[in-house]
Design a protein around this motif. Sequence first.
Motif, PDB file in Angstrom:
ATOM      1  N   ALA A  58      -5.057   3.723  -2.500  1.00 13.79           N
ATOM      2  CA  ALA A  58      -3.774   3.745  -3.209  1.00 13.79           C
ATOM      3  C   ALA A  58      -2.716   4.376  -2.310  1.00 13.79           C
ATOM      4  CB  ALA A  58      -3.899   4.542  -4.501  1.00 13.79           C
ATOM      5  N   CYS A  59      -1.450   4.166  -2.693  1.00 19.19           N
ATOM      6  CA  CYS A  59      -0.335   4.815  -2.000  1.00 19.19           C
ATOM      7  C   CYS A  59      -0.185   6.231  -2.547  1.00 19.19           C
ATOM      8  CB  CYS A  59       0.948   4.023  -2.235  1.00 19.19           C
ATOM      9  SG  CYS A  59       0.876   2.352  -1.544  1.00 19.19           S
ATOM     10  N   VAL A  60      -0.020   7.182  -1.645  1.00 16.45           N
ATOM     11  CA  VAL A  60       0.148   8.587  -2.033  1.00 16.45           C
ATOM     12  C   VAL A  60       1.361   9.163  -1.296  1.00 16.45           C
ATOM     13  CG1 VAL A  60      -2.352   8.889  -2.427  1.00 16.45           C
ATOM     14  CG2 VAL A  60      -1.364   9.484  -0.199  1.00 16.45           C
ATOM     15  N   PRO A  61       1.960  10.239  -1.827  1.00 15.46           N
ATOM     16  CA  PRO A  61       3.055  10.894  -1.095  1.00 15.46           C
ATOM     17  C   PRO A  61       2.579  11.328   0.297  1.00 15.46           C
ATOM     18  CG  PRO A  61       2.881  11.757  -3.333  1.00 15.46           C
ATOM     19  CD  PRO A  61       1.674  10.878  -3.107  1.00 15.46           C
ATOM     20  N   TRP A  62       3.496  11.289   1.266  1.00 12.68           N
ATOM     21  CA  TRP A  62       3.099  11.624   2.642  1.00 12.68           C
ATOM     22  C   TRP A  62       2.469  13.005   2.731  1.00 12.68           C
ATOM     23  CZ3 TRP A  62       2.162   7.939   5.726  1.00 12.68           C
ATOM     24  CH2 TRP A  62       2.949   6.790   5.788  1.00 12.68           C
ATOM     25  N   ALA A  63       2.883  13.947   1.888  1.00 13.43           N
ATOM     26  CA  ALA A  63       2.316  15.305   1.920  1.00 13.43           C
ATOM     27  C   ALA A  63       0.823  15.293   1.588  1.00 13.43           C
ATOM     28  CB  ALA A  63       3.068  16.213   0.946  1.00 13.43           C
ATOM     29  N   GLU A  64       0.384  14.269   0.851  1.00 16.59           N
ATOM     30  CA  GLU A  64      -1.033  14.171   0.478  1.00 16.59           C
ATOM     31  C   GLU A  64      -1.811  13.228   1.384  1.00 16.59           C
ATOM     32  OE1 GLU A  64      -1.318  13.102  -3.679  1.00 16.59           O
ATOM     33  OE2 GLU A  64       0.320  14.468  -4.184  1.00 16.59           O
ATOM     34  N   TRP A  65      -1.092  12.519   2.263  1.00 14.39           N
ATOM     35  CA  TRP A  65      -1.746  11.540   3.125  1.00 14.39           C
ATOM     36  C   TRP A  65      -2.443  12.236   4.280  1.00 14.39           C
ATOM     37  CZ3 TRP A  65      -1.785   9.870   8.148  1.00 14.39           C
ATOM     38  CH2 TRP A  65      -2.334   8.602   8.386  1.00 14.39           C
ATOM     39  N   TYR A  66      -3.568  11.721   4.677  1.00 19.01           N
ATOM     40  CA  TYR A  66      -4.250  12.204   5.881  1.00 19.01           C
ATOM     41  C   TYR A  66      -4.918  11.019   6.561  1.00 19.01           C
ATOM     42  CZ  TYR A  66      -8.127  12.073   2.552  1.00 19.01           C
ATOM     43  OH  TYR A  66      -9.024  11.662   1.603  1.00 19.01           O
ATOM     44  N   TRP A  67      -5.195  11.189   7.843  1.00 22.71           N
ATOM     45  CA  TRP A  67      -5.837  10.127   8.598  1.00 22.71           C
ATOM     46  C   TRP A  67      -7.287  10.002   8.165  1.00 22.71           C
ATOM     47  CZ3 TRP A  67      -9.999   9.626  11.841  1.00 22.71           C
ATOM     48  CH2 TRP A  67     -10.067   8.424  12.564  1.00 22.71           C
ATOM     49  N   SER A  68      -7.756   8.788   8.023  1.00 16.70           N
ATOM     50  CA  SER A  68      -9.183   8.567   7.804  1.00 16.70           C
ATOM     51  C   SER A  68      -9.614   7.403   8.679  1.00 16.70           C
ATOM     52  CB  SER A  68      -9.489   8.301   6.328  1.00 16.70           C
ATOM     53  OG  SER A  68      -8.699   7.248   5.837  1.00 16.70           O
ATOM     54  N   PRO A  69     -10.861   7.403   9.118  1.00 15.95           N
ATOM     55  CA  PRO A  69     -11.312   6.338  10.011  1.00 15.95           C
ATOM     56  C   PRO A  69     -11.216   4.975   9.336  1.00 15.95           C
ATOM     57  CG  PRO A  69     -13.013   8.028   9.744  1.00 15.95           C
ATOM     58  CD  PRO A  69     -11.904   8.354   8.796  1.00 15.95           C
ATOM     59  N   THR A  70     -10.833   3.973  10.096  1.00 15.05           N
ATOM     60  CA  THR A  70     -10.766   2.623   9.546  1.00 15.05           C
ATOM     61  C   THR A  70     -12.052   1.887   9.903  1.00 15.05           C
ATOM     62  OG1 THR A  70      -9.580   1.950  11.530  1.00 15.05           O
ATOM     63  CG2 THR A  70      -8.257   2.414   9.570  1.00 15.05           C
ATOM     64  N   ALA A  71     -12.428   0.962   9.049  1.00 15.26           N
ATOM     65  CA  ALA A  71     -13.598   0.128   9.300  1.00 15.26           C
ATOM     66  C   ALA A  71     -13.207  -1.312   9.001  1.00 15.26           C
ATOM     67  CB  ALA A  71     -14.752   0.562   8.405  1.00 15.26           C
ATOM     68  N   LEU A  72     -13.779  -2.223   9.738  1.00 11.57           N
ATOM     69  CA  LEU A  72     -13.477  -3.632   9.482  1.00 11.57           C
ATOM     70  C   LEU A  72     -13.944  -4.010   8.080  1.00 11.57           C
ATOM     71  CD1 LEU A  72     -14.468  -5.317  12.862  1.00 11.57           C
ATOM     72  CD2 LEU A  72     -12.175  -5.148  11.884  1.00 11.57           C
ATOM     73  N   PRO A  73     -13.142  -4.795   7.364  1.00 16.90           N
ATOM     74  CA  PRO A  73     -13.585  -5.267   6.050  1.00 16.90           C
ATOM     75  C   PRO A  73     -14.799  -6.190   6.185  1.00 16.90           C
ATOM     76  CG  PRO A  73     -11.385  -6.119   6.587  1.00 16.90           C
ATOM     77  CD  PRO A  73     -11.816  -5.248   7.730  1.00 16.90           C
ATOM     78  N   PRO A  74     -15.478  -6.470   5.060  1.00 18.26           N
ATOM     79  CA  PRO A  74     -16.695  -7.297   5.117  1.00 18.26           C
ATOM     80  C   PRO A  74     -16.471  -8.688   5.724  1.00 18.26           C
ATOM     81  CG  PRO A  74     -16.552  -6.181   3.004  1.00 18.26           C
ATOM     82  CD  PRO A  74     -15.264  -5.907   3.729  1.00 18.26           C
ATOM     83  N   SER A  75     -15.295  -9.271   5.555  1.00 21.65           N
ATOM     84  CA  SER A  75     -15.030 -10.569   6.176  1.00 21.65           C
ATOM     85  C   SER A  75     -13.621 -10.587   6.746  1.00 21.65           C
ATOM     86  CB  SER A  75     -15.196 -11.710   5.151  1.00 21.65           C
ATOM     87  OG  SER A  75     -14.100 -11.767   4.270  1.00 21.65           O
ATOM     88  N   GLU A  76     -13.405 -11.505   7.674  1.00 23.25           N
ATOM     89  CA  GLU A  76     -12.084 -11.666   8.270  1.00 23.25           C
ATOM     90  C   GLU A  76     -11.518 -13.018   7.869  1.00 23.25           C
ATOM     91  OE1 GLU A  76     -11.565 -10.722  12.402  1.00 23.25           O
ATOM     92  OE2 GLU A  76     -13.271  -9.337  12.372  1.00 23.25           O
ATOM     93  N   PRO A  77     -10.184 -13.166   7.912  1.00 19.71           N
ATOM     94  CA  PRO A  77      -9.594 -14.472   7.577  1.00 19.71           C
ATOM     95  C   PRO A  77     -10.157 -15.560   8.498  1.00 19.71           C
ATOM     96  CG  PRO A  77      -7.891 -12.803   7.773  1.00 19.71           C
ATOM     97  CD  PRO A  77      -9.173 -12.182   8.263  1.00 19.71           C
ATOM     98  N   LEU A  78     -10.383 -16.710   7.932  1.00 20.85           N
ATOM     99  CA  LEU A  78     -10.866 -17.823   8.755  1.00 20.85           C
ATOM    100  C   LEU A  78      -9.717 -18.337   9.621  1.00 20.85           C
ATOM    101  CD1 LEU A  78     -12.872 -19.649   5.940  1.00 20.85           C
ATOM    102  CD2 LEU A  78     -13.779 -18.174   7.734  1.00 20.85           C
ATOM    103  N   PRO A  79     -10.002 -18.750  10.862  1.00 21.90           N
ATOM    104  CA  PRO A  79      -8.925 -19.215  11.742  1.00 21.90           C
ATOM    105  C   PRO A  79      -8.280 -20.501  11.232  1.00 21.90           C
ATOM    106  CG  PRO A  79     -11.074 -19.517  12.788  1.00 21.90           C
ATOM    107  CD  PRO A  79     -11.309 -18.782  11.503  1.00 21.90           C
TER     108      PRO A  79
END
Length: 79
Positions: A58-79
């Motif tokens: 969800a979107c949160v105020p910047w004061a509550e935001w922190y960095w978290s590691p990103t991971a690839l989603p289960p599938s990617e858009p088909l070309p």
Amino acid sequence: AFGKPNGQPGCQTEEEIAVRFYPHFYIKNQFWACTELGVPATIGYCPIATGFLNDARACVPWAEWYWSPTALPPSEPLP
């Protein structure tokens, strides 16, 4: 779907529809939304002064935001 992945899910799995929201890898106040199976995610925009917090899915105020590691989603858009 060219170059470096930006986090856009392909929405090819039930899991992606259930999770629904995924972080944009580079633009912290945008997110991807999976709304329909087999239809690539569309971009969503957080309200002003907020960022997309991956852990909250969800979107949160910047004061509550922190960095978290990103991971690839289960599938990617088909070309």
